[in-house]
Write a protein that holds these residues in place. Structure first.
Motif, PDB file in Angstrom:
ATOM      1  N   VAL A 136       0.812  -1.214   0.000  1.00 48.34           N
ATOM      2  CA  VAL A 136       0.000   0.000   0.000  1.00 48.34           C
ATOM      3  C   VAL A 136       0.848   1.267   0.000  1.00 48.34           C
ATOM      4  O   VAL A 136       0.332   2.365  -0.173  1.00 48.34           O
ATOM      5  N   GLY A 137       2.157   1.123   0.204  1.00 49.94           N
ATOM      6  CA  GLY A 137       3.047   2.273   0.072  1.00 49.94           C
ATOM      7  C   GLY A 137       3.172   3.150   1.293  1.00 49.94           C
ATOM      8  O   GLY A 137       3.558   4.318   1.184  1.00 49.94           O
ATOM      9  N   ILE A 138       2.883   2.604   2.468  1.00 53.79           N
ATOM     10  CA  ILE A 138       3.033   3.381   3.697  1.00 53.79           C
ATOM     11  C   ILE A 138       4.359   3.006   4.355  1.00 53.79           C
ATOM     12  O   ILE A 138       4.524   1.900   4.874  1.00 53.79           O
ATOM     13  N   GLY A 139       5.309   3.903   4.306  1.00 51.13           N
ATOM     14  CA  GLY A 139       6.604   3.610   4.886  1.00 51.13           C
ATOM     15  C   GLY A 139       7.564   4.763   4.687  1.00 51.13           C
ATOM     16  O   GLY A 139       7.279   5.722   3.975  1.00 51.13           O
ATOM     17  N   SER A 140       8.747   4.665   5.322  1.00 49.54           N
ATOM     18  CA  SER A 140       9.728   5.733   5.192  1.00 49.54           C
ATOM     19  C   SER A 140      11.064   5.266   5.755  1.00 49.54           C
ATOM     20  O   SER A 140      11.153   4.214   6.394  1.00 49.54           O
ATOM     21  N   ARG A 141      12.089   6.046   5.458  1.00 51.68           N
ATOM     22  CA  ARG A 141      13.404   5.876   6.084  1.00 51.68           C
ATOM     23  C   ARG A 141      13.799   7.215   6.687  1.00 51.68           C
ATOM     24  O   ARG A 141      13.554   8.267   6.090  1.00 51.68           O
ATOM     25  N   PHE A 142      14.422   7.195   7.852  1.00 51.26           N
ATOM     26  CA  PHE A 142      14.820   8.445   8.479  1.00 51.26           C
ATOM     27  C   PHE A 142      15.972   8.194   9.424  1.00 51.26           C
ATOM     28  O   PHE A 142      16.177   7.067   9.905  1.00 51.26           O
ATOM     29  N   LYS A 148      11.533  12.862  15.293  1.00 53.00           N
ATOM     30  CA  LYS A 148      10.405  13.525  15.953  1.00 53.00           C
ATOM     31  C   LYS A 148       9.128  13.467  15.128  1.00 53.00           C
ATOM     32  O   LYS A 148       8.029  13.489  15.684  1.00 53.00           O
ATOM     33  N   GLN A 149       9.258  13.366  13.824  1.00 52.42           N
ATOM     34  CA  GLN A 149       8.063  13.278  12.989  1.00 52.42           C
ATOM     35  C   GLN A 149       7.380  11.924  13.121  1.00 52.42           C
ATOM     36  O   GLN A 149       6.275  11.728  12.653  1.00 52.42           O
ATOM     37  N   LEU A 150       8.058  10.976  13.746  1.00 49.96           N
ATOM     38  CA  LEU A 150       7.497   9.634  13.894  1.00 49.96           C
ATOM     39  C   LEU A 150       7.597   9.204  15.358  1.00 49.96           C
ATOM     40  O   LEU A 150       8.275   8.244  15.712  1.00 49.96           O
ATOM     41  N   GLU A 151       6.931   9.950  16.199  1.00 51.27           N
ATOM     42  CA  GLU A 151       6.993   9.722  17.640  1.00 51.27           C
ATOM     43  C   GLU A 151       6.550   8.313  18.015  1.00 51.27           C
ATOM     44  O   GLU A 151       7.082   7.704  18.945  1.00 51.27           O
ATOM     45  N   VAL A 152       5.597   7.786  17.287  1.00 50.29           N
ATOM     46  CA  VAL A 152       5.097   6.454  17.605  1.00 50.29           C
ATOM     47  C   VAL A 152       6.189   5.406  17.454  1.00 50.29           C
ATOM     48  O   VAL A 152       6.261   4.448  18.233  1.00 50.29           O
ATOM     49  N   VAL A 153       7.062   5.560  16.467  1.00 52.88           N
ATOM     50  CA  VAL A 153       8.158   4.607  16.278  1.00 52.88           C
ATOM     51  C   VAL A 153       9.136   4.694  17.445  1.00 52.88           C
ATOM     52  O   VAL A 153       9.587   3.685  17.986  1.00 52.88           O
ATOM     53  N   ARG A 154       9.472   5.898  17.840  1.00 49.96           N
ATOM     54  CA  ARG A 154      10.392   6.072  18.973  1.00 49.96           C
ATOM     55  C   ARG A 154       9.833   5.437  20.240  1.00 49.96           C
ATOM     56  O   ARG A 154      10.533   4.727  20.958  1.00 49.96           O
ATOM     57  N   ASN A 155       8.547   5.680  20.482  1.00 49.07           N
ATOM     58  CA  ASN A 155       7.925   5.127  21.679  1.00 49.07           C
ATOM     59  C   ASN A 155       7.896   3.603  21.644  1.00 49.07           C
ATOM     60  O   ASN A 155       8.117   2.927  22.642  1.00 49.07           O
ATOM     61  N   LEU A 156       7.615   3.072  20.466  1.00 52.81           N
ATOM     62  CA  LEU A 156       7.585   1.620  20.323  1.00 52.81           C
ATOM     63  C   LEU A 156       8.939   1.018  20.658  1.00 52.81           C
ATOM     64  O   LEU A 156       9.043   0.056  21.418  1.00 52.81           O
ATOM     65  N   TYR A 157       9.975   1.590  20.113  1.00 52.48           N
ATOM     66  CA  TYR A 157      11.312   1.053  20.368  1.00 52.48           C
ATOM     67  C   TYR A 157      11.710   1.225  21.828  1.00 52.48           C
ATOM     68  O   TYR A 157      12.363   0.375  22.420  1.00 52.48           O
ATOM     69  N   GLU A 170      21.147   5.009  14.223  1.00 46.43           N
ATOM     70  CA  GLU A 170      21.726   5.815  13.153  1.00 46.43           C
ATOM     71  C   GLU A 170      20.711   6.074  12.047  1.00 46.43           C
ATOM     72  O   GLU A 170      20.627   7.171  11.504  1.00 46.43           O
ATOM     73  N   GLU A 171      19.944   5.046  11.704  1.00 45.00           N
ATOM     74  CA  GLU A 171      18.912   5.195  10.680  1.00 45.00           C
ATOM     75  C   GLU A 171      17.838   4.142  10.891  1.00 45.00           C
ATOM     76  O   GLU A 171      18.141   3.022  11.320  1.00 45.00           O
ATOM     77  N   ILE A 172      16.600   4.500  10.604  1.00 47.78           N
ATOM     78  CA  ILE A 172      15.465   3.600  10.785  1.00 47.78           C
ATOM     79  C   ILE A 172      14.642   3.568   9.502  1.00 47.78           C
ATOM     80  O   ILE A 172      14.491   4.591   8.829  1.00 47.78           O
ATOM     81  N   ALA A 173      14.139   2.397   9.159  1.00 49.38           N
ATOM     82  CA  ALA A 173      13.192   2.254   8.052  1.00 49.38           C
ATOM     83  C   ALA A 173      11.982   1.497   8.566  1.00 49.38           C
ATOM     84  O   ALA A 173      12.103   0.627   9.436  1.00 49.38           O
ATOM     85  N   TYR A 174      10.814   1.841   8.048  1.00 53.12           N
ATOM     86  CA  TYR A 174       9.619   1.106   8.429  1.00 53.12           C
ATOM     87  C   TYR A 174       8.696   0.976   7.235  1.00 53.12           C
ATOM     88  O   TYR A 174       8.715   1.772   6.305  1.00 53.12           O
ATOM     89  N   GLN A 175       7.909  -0.066   7.235  1.00 49.93           N
ATOM     90  CA  GLN A 175       6.900  -0.323   6.208  1.00 49.93           C
ATOM     91  C   GLN A 175       5.685  -0.897   6.919  1.00 49.93           C
ATOM     92  O   GLN A 175       5.833  -1.775   7.780  1.00 49.93           O
ATOM     93  N   ILE A 176       4.515  -0.404   6.570  1.00 51.12           N
ATOM     94  CA  ILE A 176       3.302  -0.843   7.247  1.00 51.12           C
ATOM     95  C   ILE A 176       2.452  -1.683   6.302  1.00 51.12           C
ATOM     96  O   ILE A 176       2.173  -1.276   5.173  1.00 51.12           O
ATOM     97  N   GLY A 177       2.062  -2.856   6.767  1.00 53.35           N
ATOM     98  CA  GLY A 177       1.137  -3.699   6.010  1.00 53.35           C
ATOM     99  C   GLY A 177      -0.284  -3.461   6.487  1.00 53.35           C
ATOM    100  O   GLY A 177      -0.544  -3.419   7.687  1.00 53.35           O
TER     101      GLY A 177
END
Length: 372
Positions: A136-142, A148-157, A170-177
């Motif tokens: 579906v194309g929901i994802g990013s690398r940062f 800070k734009q992805l607070e939910v990822v930080r909290n999860l980790y 150093e760098e994070i990538a995520y993809q959502i199914g």
């Protein structure tokens, strides 16, 4: 008259599509129908000249056709992913082609890498969901500084792994199914309907033991549909297990239904056990709209223009296209023609023969015209 749109695409695409059209026209002559072909100039050459992938005007025009005959996409001059996402996935999503249909059928005269297996053992359908899951194309690398734009990822980790994303990553990538109940239901119902025309068994593929939220929904919907079709035998398989059983016991399977990502993987395995990518067709189907039929192999740019590519997958995809248009007798004749060509040794060099792409098409077309 059946109106069909044509996208030859890149690499060997135009020449294998030309061969497939020749065979489909011969089937039309033999079985009393005509095909009106309309070519669309969509592919790498145009993209490199104009920067255009698929325009809104082209999507609107293509929507008036019941079927698209598609060659191949991919060009070494273009960064991987641009053409595939910008053309192939755009078409699939634009026309809601929610079923990817892949017959895994070994033809007589073909060799399989599976010892002791033959055509009676390898004959099943894979029904792959085609518009959801990780596509579906929901994802990013940062980087950590951008977290800070992805607070939910930080909290999860932080909660799950004790990792401070800001200082440690150093760098994070995520993809959502993403799966929806309706999206899962409609493709699973398609699989059950397909099984009723075959041996009345449906196998569901998931990974609900680990990815329990997204594939737990899939499994729940499968149970619901199964409860409404109690004349159909059903079973569950995890995706890692099914790769093993495809190799060891392919005869167990009749119709296999799977979410998008797993289907992408296991259908390539299916292609290998049926004899290779040169024999593997696919359909991207909207039962009530524009559908698209193609070989599953790539564009093979190094063989472009050499007239050596194996056209069987494209010809077989044409047979699926005719099935979709209601010309099932003609579609079945094309598959028999492929089998006859293999039996007579009229095959391209990847199958041990010396025939050219066009010569294989000529032979199959002539066989169809002479068939009784």
């Amino acid at each position: 008259m059946h109106e069909v749109a044509v996208i030859g695409g890149d690499g060997i695409g135009p020449e294998i599509i030309a061969t497939g059209r020749k065979v489909l026209d011969a089937a039309g002559e033999r079985y009393g129908f005509e095909i009106g072909w309309t070519d669309f100039d969509i592919g790498a050459d145009r993209y490199l000249k104009t920067g255009e992938l698929v325009s809104e005007q082209e999507l609107d025009a293509l929507s008036s056709y019941p079927a698209i005959y598609f060659g191949a996409i991919g060009d070494d001059r273009v960064t991987p992913g641009i053409l595939e996402k910008g053309i192939l996935l755009t078409l699939r999503f634009a026309f809601d082609q929610y079923v990817n249909l892949r017959p895994v059928k070994m033809l007589a005269g073909v060799e399989t890498p599976l010892a002791g297996k033959g055509p009676k053992d390898i004959d099943f359908l894979v029904v792959r969901e085609n518009t959801e899951d990780f596509y579906v194309g929901i994802g990013s690398r940062f980087t950590g500084k951008e977290h800070k734009q992805l607070e939910v990822v930080r909290n999860l980790y932080s909660v799950k792994f004790g990792l401070d994303v800001e200082s440690d990553a150093e760098e994070i990538a995520y993809q959502i199914g993403v799966l929806t109940r309706e999206g899962s239901r409609r493709v699973i119902e398609y699989a059950f309907d397909a099984s009723r025309k075959r041996r009345k068994k449906v196998t569901s593929v998931d990974k609900a033991n680990v990815l329990s939220d997204v594939y737990g929904l899939w499994r729940d919907v499968f149970r619901d549909v199964a409860a409404q079709n109690q004349d159909i035998t059903t079973e569950f398989n995890y995706v890692d297990a099914i790769t093993m059983w495809f190799v060891k016991n392919p005869e167990w399977f009749d119709v296999v239904v799977t979410p998008n990502m797993f289907g992408d993987i296991i259908t390539d395995l299916g292609a290998m056990i049926q004899g290779g990518l040169g024999l593997a067709p696919g359909g991207n189907i909207n039962p009530h709209g524009t559908s698209m039929f193609e070989p599953i192999h790539g564009s093979a740019p190094k063989y472009k223009g050499q007239n050596v590519a194996n056209p069987f997958a494209t010809i077989w995809a044409g047979a699926m296209l005719l099935d979709h248009l209601g010309e099932e007798e003609a579609g079945a004749a094309i598959v028999k023609g492929i089998e006859a060509s293999i039996s007579k040794g009229v095959v391209t060099r990847d199958m041990g023969g010396s025939a050219s792409t066009s010569a294989v098409g000529d032979w199959v077309a002539d066989w169809i015209r002479r068939s009784k």
